[in-house]
Write an enzyme that holds these catalytic residues in place. Structure first.
Site, mmCIF file in Angstrom:
data_model
loop_
_atom_site.group_PDB
_atom_site.id
_atom_site.type_symbol
_atom_site.label_atom_id
_atom_site.label_comp_id
_atom_site.label_asym_id
_atom_site.label_seq_id
_atom_site.Cartn_x
_atom_site.Cartn_y
_atom_site.Cartn_z
ATOM 1 N N ARG A 3 1.123 3.381 -14.117
ATOM 2 C CA ARG A 3 1.037 2.252 -13.180
ATOM 3 C C ARG A 3 2.015 1.152 -13.577
ATOM 4 N NH1 ARG A 3 -4.446 2.425 -10.966
ATOM 5 N NH2 ARG A 3 -4.535 4.550 -10.266
ATOM 6 N N ARG A 7 -0.311 -4.318 -9.585
ATOM 7 C CA ARG A 7 -0.849 -5.656 -9.341
ATOM 8 C C ARG A 7 -0.576 -6.676 -10.435
ATOM 9 N NH1 ARG A 7 -6.741 -3.849 -7.699
ATOM 10 N NH2 ARG A 7 -6.108 -2.303 -9.219
ATOM 11 N N ARG A 16 3.443 -6.192 -1.437
ATOM 12 C CA ARG A 16 2.223 -5.620 -0.873
ATOM 13 C C ARG A 16 1.692 -6.500 0.259
ATOM 14 N NH1 ARG A 16 -3.715 -4.226 -3.190
ATOM 15 N NH2 ARG A 16 -4.018 -6.342 -2.436
ATOM 16 N N ASP A 53 0.587 7.400 -4.133
ATOM 17 C CA ASP A 53 -0.744 7.606 -4.708
ATOM 18 C C ASP A 53 -1.076 9.090 -4.647
ATOM 19 O OD1 ASP A 53 -3.107 5.786 -5.689
ATOM 20 O OD2 ASP A 53 -3.991 7.502 -4.654
ATOM 21 N N TYR A 130 -12.455 13.751 -5.688
ATOM 22 C CA TYR A 130 -12.436 12.607 -4.753
ATOM 23 C C TYR A 130 -12.794 13.044 -3.331
ATOM 24 C CZ TYR A 130 -10.323 9.054 -7.811
ATOM 25 O OH TYR A 130 -10.081 8.137 -8.798
HETATM 26 O O1 CP3 Z 1 2.681 4.127 -11.939
HETATM 27 C C1 CP3 Z 1 3.233 3.786 -10.878
HETATM 28 O O2 CP3 Z 1 3.926 2.763 -10.773
HETATM 29 C C2 CP3 Z 1 3.190 4.768 -9.729
HETATM 30 C C3 CP3 Z 1 2.214 4.642 -8.753
HETATM 31 C C4 CP3 Z 1 0.812 5.236 -8.890
HETATM 32 C C5 CP3 Z 1 -0.284 4.656 -8.233
HETATM 33 N N1 CP3 Z 1 -1.342 5.481 -8.336
HETATM 34 C C6 CP3 Z 1 -0.242 3.385 -7.507
HETATM 35 C C7 CP3 Z 1 -1.497 2.641 -7.299
HETATM 36 C C8 CP3 Z 1 0.363 6.411 -9.477
HETATM 37 C C9 CP3 Z 1 1.116 7.386 -10.370
HETATM 38 C C10 CP3 Z 1 -1.015 6.562 -9.111
HETATM 39 C C11 CP3 Z 1 -1.847 7.717 -9.484
HETATM 40 C C12 CP3 Z 1 -3.287 7.673 -9.222
HETATM 41 N N2 CP3 Z 1 -3.955 7.168 -8.125
HETATM 42 C C13 CP3 Z 1 -4.256 8.267 -10.058
HETATM 43 C C14 CP3 Z 1 -3.952 9.038 -11.325
HETATM 44 C C15 CP3 Z 1 -3.670 8.153 -12.474
HETATM 45 C C16 CP3 Z 1 -4.889 7.386 -12.977
HETATM 46 O O3 CP3 Z 1 -4.870 6.177 -12.863
HETATM 47 O O4 CP3 Z 1 -5.803 8.051 -13.458
HETATM 48 C C17 CP3 Z 1 -5.516 8.041 -9.477
HETATM 49 C C18 CP3 Z 1 -6.859 8.463 -10.026
HETATM 50 C C19 CP3 Z 1 -5.306 7.362 -8.240
HETATM 51 C C20 CP3 Z 1 -6.343 6.969 -7.245
HETATM 52 C C21 CP3 Z 1 -6.401 5.502 -7.101
HETATM 53 N N3 CP3 Z 1 -5.413 4.742 -6.523
HETATM 54 C C22 CP3 Z 1 -7.438 4.635 -7.502
HETATM 55 C C23 CP3 Z 1 -8.717 5.068 -8.191
HETATM 56 C C24 CP3 Z 1 -7.041 3.349 -7.146
HETATM 57 C C25 CP3 Z 1 -7.824 2.061 -7.288
HETATM 58 C C26 CP3 Z 1 -7.583 1.563 -8.671
HETATM 59 C C27 CP3 Z 1 -7.737 0.070 -8.776
HETATM 60 O O5 CP3 Z 1 -7.372 -0.384 -9.862
HETATM 61 O O6 CP3 Z 1 -8.167 -0.586 -7.833
HETATM 62 C C28 CP3 Z 1 -5.762 3.422 -6.585
HETATM 63 C C29 CP3 Z 1 -4.944 2.298 -6.092
HETATM 64 C C30 CP3 Z 1 -3.581 2.136 -6.659
HETATM 65 N N4 CP3 Z 1 -2.683 3.150 -6.822
HETATM 66 C C31 CP3 Z 1 -2.969 0.908 -7.035
HETATM 67 C C32 CP3 Z 1 -1.656 1.214 -7.415
HETATM 68 C C33 CP3 Z 1 -0.558 0.260 -7.814
HETATM 69 C C34 CP3 Z 1 -3.599 -0.470 -6.910
HETATM 70 C C35 CP3 Z 1 -3.477 -0.802 -5.453
HETATM 71 C C36 CP3 Z 1 -3.354 -2.253 -5.131
HETATM 72 O O7 CP3 Z 1 -4.392 -2.899 -5.068
HETATM 73 O O8 CP3 Z 1 -2.229 -2.715 -4.882
#
Ligand code: CP3
Length: 332
Positions: A3, A7, A16, A53, A130
């Site tokens: 990530r 944020r 965003r 994502d 999921y």
């Molecule tokens: O690393 C990066 O810059 C690349 C982008 C990336 C995101 N998600 C962006 C994101 C990657 C590689 C992921 C993978 C992802 N997404 C996983 C596997 C990695 C891990 O964290 O275990 C999983 C389980 C997801 C599913 C997912 N997406 C969840 C559970 C959430 C909510 C998490 C939270 O903190 O609220 C997301 C949202 C998400 N994906 C965000 C980002 C930047 C936050 C979104 C936001 O509010 O802007």
């Protein structure tokens, strides 16, 4: 960094807001490109990771998906029976996920060879969890219920997801991704027999079906420290580690069969630059001299991390890692 866009960066928040919401940002190639490049410019990391994502694949298979502030991803119609699973379709990545391929092409163009671009997907088991559960969960009770009461149905779903992911990752490589990371975030929820039955074979099949040439595959199984030897046999070139296993102990177990990526506790980034530097040093010492280590976090960076601390992690790695390599390795 896991990530590395997100944020904790004010410039991410600004884009965003312009996109409206998280999924619209993922689906807007011009803005997704900007967000992918932000941490490269800001932090000086050695690779870009595609901004997207893991859950866009179930969406492309026909499931409706939304992200709720503070709650994370929601599938309003989770898969709880054979009829729901029968409605899934095999996506065509170049139409159903064309915005991802378009983003890859744009990012590659903007990077112009400066650093490589990493593409990614979720592991079959993590995506299925999921899709069955409908949201994140502490125990994934619905997914576990299907696993123990309707294993054949779960295998059927995993088969469909693996097929979709094969098309998806191959399309990412064709579009220009130079490394691929597979996230099995919920692998560690499984017992060893269940991991061997419901995750490992699908990881092996996915990695084995890629037309990847020399594109390395990084496999991250959160909570997977007890299965390293089996993970090193999947065809992945790199194993991502969470922070619960000392990286030196992991290296002793897998030798030079795979490289290792990790594994600082993301919680360290909530401290201060001096503490971060010490923790980086400890990981480098634990891995020891020689090549085959990609410094990273053991899981995703959290939204309240000060940017200066993320920067301190990168800077400490750049300053301290050189002494662990021979001149010949550095020259390569
Ligand atoms: O690393 C990066 O810059 C690349 C982008 C990336 C995101 N998600 C962006 C994101 C990657 C590689 C992921 C993978 C992802 N997404 C996983 C596997 C990695 C891990 O964290 O275990 C999983 C389980 C997801 C599913 C997912 N997406 C969840 C559970 C959430 C909510 C998490 C939270 O903190 O609220 C997301 C949202 C998400 N994906 C965000 C980002 C930047 C936050 C979104 C936001 O509010 O802007």
């Amino acid at each position: 960094m896991m990530r590395q866009a997100g944020r904790y960066l004010p410039e991410y928040q600004a884009i965003r807001a312009k996109a409206g919401d998280f999924l619209s940002l993922c689906q807007n190639p011009a803005l997704a490109t900007e967000v992918t490049l932000q941490p490269i410019d800001r932090l000086g990391v050695d690779a870009a990771i595609l901004f997207s994502d893991i859950l866009v694949v179930p969406q492309a298979m026909g499931m409706s998906l939304r992200f709720e502030e503070g709650r994370g991803p929601i599938f309003p119609d989770p898969l709880r029976d054979a009829a729901a699973i029968a409605k899934l379709t095999l996506p065509d990545p170049n139409t159903d996920l064309d915005y991802v391929m378009d983003t890859i092409v744009r990012v590659k163009d903007r990077l112009a060879g400066s650093v490589p671009l990493i593409g990614f997907c979720g592991a079959p088991w993590t995506l299925a969890a999921y899709m069955i559960e409908g949201s994140g969960s502490r125990d994934f009770g619905h997914a576990k219920t299907m696993l123990y009461t309707q294993p054949d149905l779960l295998h059927h779903l995993l088969d469909q997801v693996t097929e979709s992911l094969t098309l998806y990752l191959n399309a990412q490589v064709a579009a220009g991704a130079q490394a691929l990371q597979i996230f099995d975030t919920w692998g560690g929820l499984l017992s060893t027999p269940a991991f061997r039955a419901f995750s490992l074979p699908y990881l092996r099949r996915l990695i084995g079906s890629l037309n990847k040439g020399d594109v390395p595959v990084i496999l991250f199984v959160k909570g997977g420290g007890q299965w390293l030897e089996e993970l090193a046999d999947t065809g992945a070139g790199v194993l991502g580690l969470d922070w619960t296993i000392p990286i030196g102990a992991a290296r002793a177990r897998v030798g030079d069969r795979v490289a290792l990526q990790g594994n600082m506790d993301p919680g360290v980034l909530l401290s201060n630059p001096a503490t971060i530097q010490r923790e980086v040093q400890d990981i480098l010492l634990s891995y020891g001299p020689g090549s085959g280590h990609v410094m990273n976090l053991g899981h995703g960076i959290t939204p309240t991390v000060p940017v200066a601390n993320a920067q301190a992690f990168i800077t400490a790695t750049q300053e301290l890692s050189g002494t662990f390599h021979t001149h010949a390795e550095v020259a390569r």
